[in-house]
Design a protein around this motif. Structure first.
Motif, mmCIF file in Angstrom:
data_model
loop_
_atom_site.group_PDB
_atom_site.id
_atom_site.type_symbol
_atom_site.label_atom_id
_atom_site.label_comp_id
_atom_site.label_asym_id
_atom_site.label_seq_id
_atom_site.Cartn_x
_atom_site.Cartn_y
_atom_site.Cartn_z
ATOM 1 N N ASP A 1 1.064 -1.191 -0.068
ATOM 2 C CA ASP A 1 -0.059 -0.030 0.094
ATOM 3 C C ASP A 1 0.956 1.361 -0.029
ATOM 4 O OD1 ASP A 1 -2.253 1.615 0.075
ATOM 5 O OD2 ASP A 1 -2.443 1.343 2.366
ATOM 6 N N PHE A 2 1.645 1.410 -1.183
ATOM 7 C CA PHE A 2 2.608 2.642 -1.223
ATOM 8 C C PHE A 2 1.918 3.934 -1.621
ATOM 9 C CE2 PHE A 2 5.074 -1.272 -2.528
ATOM 10 C CZ PHE A 2 6.229 -1.135 -1.625
ATOM 11 N N GLU B 1 3.403 7.199 -11.459
ATOM 12 C CA GLU B 1 4.695 6.948 -12.159
ATOM 13 C C GLU B 1 5.823 6.440 -11.347
ATOM 14 O OE1 GLU B 1 5.959 10.472 -14.053
ATOM 15 O OE2 GLU B 1 4.395 10.324 -15.746
ATOM 16 N N ARG B 2 5.724 6.654 -10.002
ATOM 17 C CA ARG B 2 6.948 6.142 -9.100
ATOM 18 C C ARG B 2 6.262 6.096 -7.693
ATOM 19 N NH1 ARG B 2 8.557 10.778 -6.293
ATOM 20 N NH2 ARG B 2 7.857 12.594 -7.222
ATOM 21 N N VAL B 3 7.063 5.479 -6.738
ATOM 22 C CA VAL B 3 6.704 5.487 -5.190
ATOM 23 C C VAL B 3 7.376 6.811 -4.640
ATOM 24 C CG1 VAL B 3 7.133 4.499 -3.094
ATOM 25 C CG2 VAL B 3 6.713 3.134 -5.283
ATOM 26 N N ASP B 4 6.588 7.291 -3.979
ATOM 27 C CA ASP B 4 6.899 8.461 -3.256
ATOM 28 C C ASP B 4 8.101 8.438 -2.446
ATOM 29 O OD1 ASP B 4 7.164 11.157 -1.987
ATOM 30 O OD2 ASP B 4 5.117 11.313 -1.358
ATOM 31 N N GLY B 5 9.255 9.101 -2.870
ATOM 32 C CA GLY B 5 10.412 8.869 -1.766
ATOM 33 C C GLY B 5 10.464 9.490 -0.533
ATOM 34 N N ASP B 6 9.655 10.553 -0.192
ATOM 35 C CA ASP B 6 9.537 11.383 0.941
ATOM 36 C C ASP B 6 8.465 10.783 1.808
ATOM 37 O OD1 ASP B 6 11.474 13.109 -0.342
ATOM 38 O OD2 ASP B 6 9.783 14.175 -1.394
ATOM 39 N N ALA B 7 7.687 9.786 1.497
ATOM 40 C CA ALA B 7 6.658 9.397 2.681
ATOM 41 C C ALA B 7 7.317 8.319 3.718
ATOM 42 C CB ALA B 7 5.617 8.729 1.781
ATOM 43 N N LEU C 1 7.471 0.288 4.510
ATOM 44 C CA LEU C 1 7.039 -0.709 3.644
ATOM 45 C C LEU C 1 8.291 -1.524 2.869
ATOM 46 C CD1 LEU C 1 3.592 0.435 2.125
ATOM 47 C CD2 LEU C 1 3.979 -1.198 3.975
ATOM 48 N N ARG C 2 9.251 -0.477 2.519
ATOM 49 C CA ARG C 2 10.430 -1.030 1.753
ATOM 50 C C ARG C 2 11.275 -1.812 2.636
ATOM 51 N NH1 ARG C 2 14.624 3.414 0.713
ATOM 52 N NH2 ARG C 2 15.134 3.025 2.616
ATOM 53 N N ASP C 3 11.452 -1.406 3.818
ATOM 54 C CA ASP C 3 12.211 -2.229 4.633
ATOM 55 C C ASP C 3 11.641 -3.643 4.995
ATOM 56 O OD1 ASP C 3 13.963 0.020 4.774
ATOM 57 O OD2 ASP C 3 13.316 0.755 6.699
ATOM 58 N N VAL D 1 19.157 -2.978 -8.822
ATOM 59 C CA VAL D 1 18.029 -2.336 -8.431
ATOM 60 C C VAL D 1 18.163 -0.883 -8.462
ATOM 61 C CG1 VAL D 1 16.258 -2.178 -6.506
ATOM 62 C CG2 VAL D 1 17.444 -4.340 -6.922
ATOM 63 N N ILE D 2 17.338 -0.171 -8.606
ATOM 64 C CA ILE D 2 17.587 1.316 -8.851
ATOM 65 C C ILE D 2 16.604 1.977 -7.946
ATOM 66 C CG2 ILE D 2 18.644 1.026 -11.193
ATOM 67 C CD1 ILE D 2 15.825 1.976 -12.244
ATOM 68 N N GLY D 3 17.052 3.219 -7.850
ATOM 69 C CA GLY D 3 16.147 4.483 -7.158
ATOM 70 C C GLY D 3 15.666 3.895 -5.763
ATOM 71 N N PHE D 4 14.565 4.258 -5.516
ATOM 72 C CA PHE D 4 14.082 4.166 -3.995
ATOM 73 C C PHE D 4 14.222 2.726 -3.339
ATOM 74 C CE2 PHE D 4 10.533 3.092 -0.910
ATOM 75 C CZ PHE D 4 10.699 4.239 -0.021
ATOM 76 N N PHE D 5 14.389 1.726 -4.195
ATOM 77 C CA PHE D 5 14.288 0.342 -3.731
ATOM 78 C C PHE D 5 15.721 -0.066 -3.822
ATOM 79 C CE2 PHE D 5 9.855 0.678 -4.938
ATOM 80 C CZ PHE D 5 9.231 -0.013 -3.652
#
Length: 426
Positions: A42-43, A50-56, A62-64, A128-132
């Motif tokens: 539930d991102f 277009e992307r997952v919000d990297g500031d939330a 959830l990523r961890d 793996v790139i970006g937020f993840f």
């Protein structure tokens, strides 16, 4: 978090194509970040999706959780493998040929093949790139800390064992798992039950587990190395001298036959000749090689009372490559010297024999041992010569053994040996 493992698409082939880039979902696809598994959560996203919000902060939590979910999914792979195998075993007799080391433990073989599939989903650095991108190190760190490597077992698997019970009994952490390049040779020297008794915290990676070299290095899975063989040899010698220390269920470790020593030194040669990955490993290998020189692990027979090849096994003594104590040297059998030197060796034997019993020993490597070495004999003998074994050339015998022997004799005021009296020359 939910993770797609594609269990129903499992294949026995180690080269099966795995998708290298799956979508991240928030009920609908968002974007691809290079993950090999599809991740649903539930991102929080911007309106463009277009992307997952990297500031939330919510998204960070959830990523961890992805690494934890990935580690927990190992139980699913094992459970599916057990269910498939046991269902198949009920309906039909297993006819697929297995290596001799896996016939008694077919359940673990099925589990190992499924775990191979599990490791194909592990992402690597740069993929793996970006937020993840932090997920890669998180998964690697988690796998290092859990028992996730199937190893060869020492007893029959309980047919009713659950997935979690099998993992806790027969899996090892990567740092405690040893990868074998030559399975049959290694197991002829160190069977799984002997390893369990000498080094109970370690295990040999099951031969049906295939993990690529880069991932093995990342997780800390060790290849079989000279330090391993040195530790095993030291513990084995100690077990033979102190049987109670490694005794298990009132069973003592039996004395190894002559063929075991041939297989051991063949394995030492092949392990020593393999390339190493770093200068540190090279230094550790060199130190282990030097320590092996002084272990009495070479079958030998006395040079002054040679036995026939048929009876040499009855009078075998174990000697170290560098000799044991002052005055003792180990030589190759006369048959491995230059032609035409046998008469010189016999004459040398007659002249030196009175000095030997009380002042030093001259030993030949067992001829039977050299014969058992087979096609690897030239390479193993060359390695033993690097460790201090001397050719049975009369000149080398005089330089390496006779002269040092007389030097010790002449350092004493008067020396008596077998009825002879030697007065030092001054």
């Amino acid at each position: 978090m939910a993770r797609e493992s594609a269990l129903n698409q499992y294949s026995n082939s180690r080269n099966r194509e795995i998708k290298k880039d799956e979508y991240v979902y928030a009920f609908l696809p968002i974007a691809k970040y290079g993950l090999r598994m599809a991740v649903q959560g539930d991102f929080k996203m911007p309106s463009s999706r277009e992307r997952v919000d990297g500031d939330a902060e919510h998204n960070y939590k959830l990523r961890d959780a992805i690494a934890v979910a990935f580690g927990n999914s190992l139980d699913l792979f094992v459970c599916e493998a057990l269910a498939d195998f046991r269902e198949k075993s009920k309906s039909t007799e297993k006819t697929e040929k297995r290596p001799k080391y896996a016939r008694r433990f077919r359940e673990l073989g099925a589990v190992s093949r499924r775990v191979t599939h599990y490791f194909t989903f592990v992402p690597m650095e740069g993929q793996v790139i970006g937020f993840f991108s932090p997920v890669v190190s998180q998964i690697h760190r988690l796998l290092k800390s859990i028992e996730c490597i199937p190893c060869l077992v020492t007893n029959t698997i309980d047919k009713e064992a659950t997935a979690r019970e099998i993992i806790s009994r027969y899996f090892k952490q990567p740092a405690r798992a040893v990868y074998l390049w030559d399975v049959n040779l290694t197991l002829s020297v160190v069977p799984a039950d002997l390893l369990h008794r000498l080094l109970p915290s370690y295990g040999f990676v099951h031969p049906e587990v295939f993990i690529n070299t880069e991932l093995r290095l990342r997780l800390g899975i060790q290849d079989l190395s000279l330090p391993h063989l040195l530790t095993i040899a030291q513990n084995l010698l100690q077990a033979l001298l102190e049987p109670g220390k490694f005794q298990e269920n009132s069973r003592k470790i039996p004395n190894p036959p002559l063929g075991w020593f041939a297989s051991f030194w063949t394995l030492v040669y092949h392990t020593f000749s393999r390339p190493v990955s770093s200068p540190l490993h090279s230094a550790e290998r060199r130190k282990a090689f030097d320590d092996l020189k002084v272990l009495p692990l070479i079958p030998a027979e006395t040079a002054l009372s040679p036995k026939s090849e048929e009876t040499s096994q009855l009078c075998i003594r174990l000697r170290a490559a560098e000799g044991k104590g002052e005055g003792e040297r180990l030589f190759l059998p006369p048959s491995y010297t230059l032609d035409g030197k046998e008469s010189q060796l016999r004459e040398l034997k007659v002249n030196v024999e009175p000095l030997v019993d009380s002042n030093g020993s001259m030993w030949y490597i067992s001829r039977a041992f050299c014969t058992i070495l087979g096609e690897d004999r030239p390479l193993v003998i060359r390695m033993l010569k690097m460790m201090g074994v001397v050719e049975s050339d009369p000149v080398k015998i005089i330089d390496c053994w006779v002269i040092p022997l007389f030097q010790r004799l002449t350092s004493r005021a008067t020396t008596k040996c077998k009825g002879y009296t030697y007065i030092p020359l001054t």
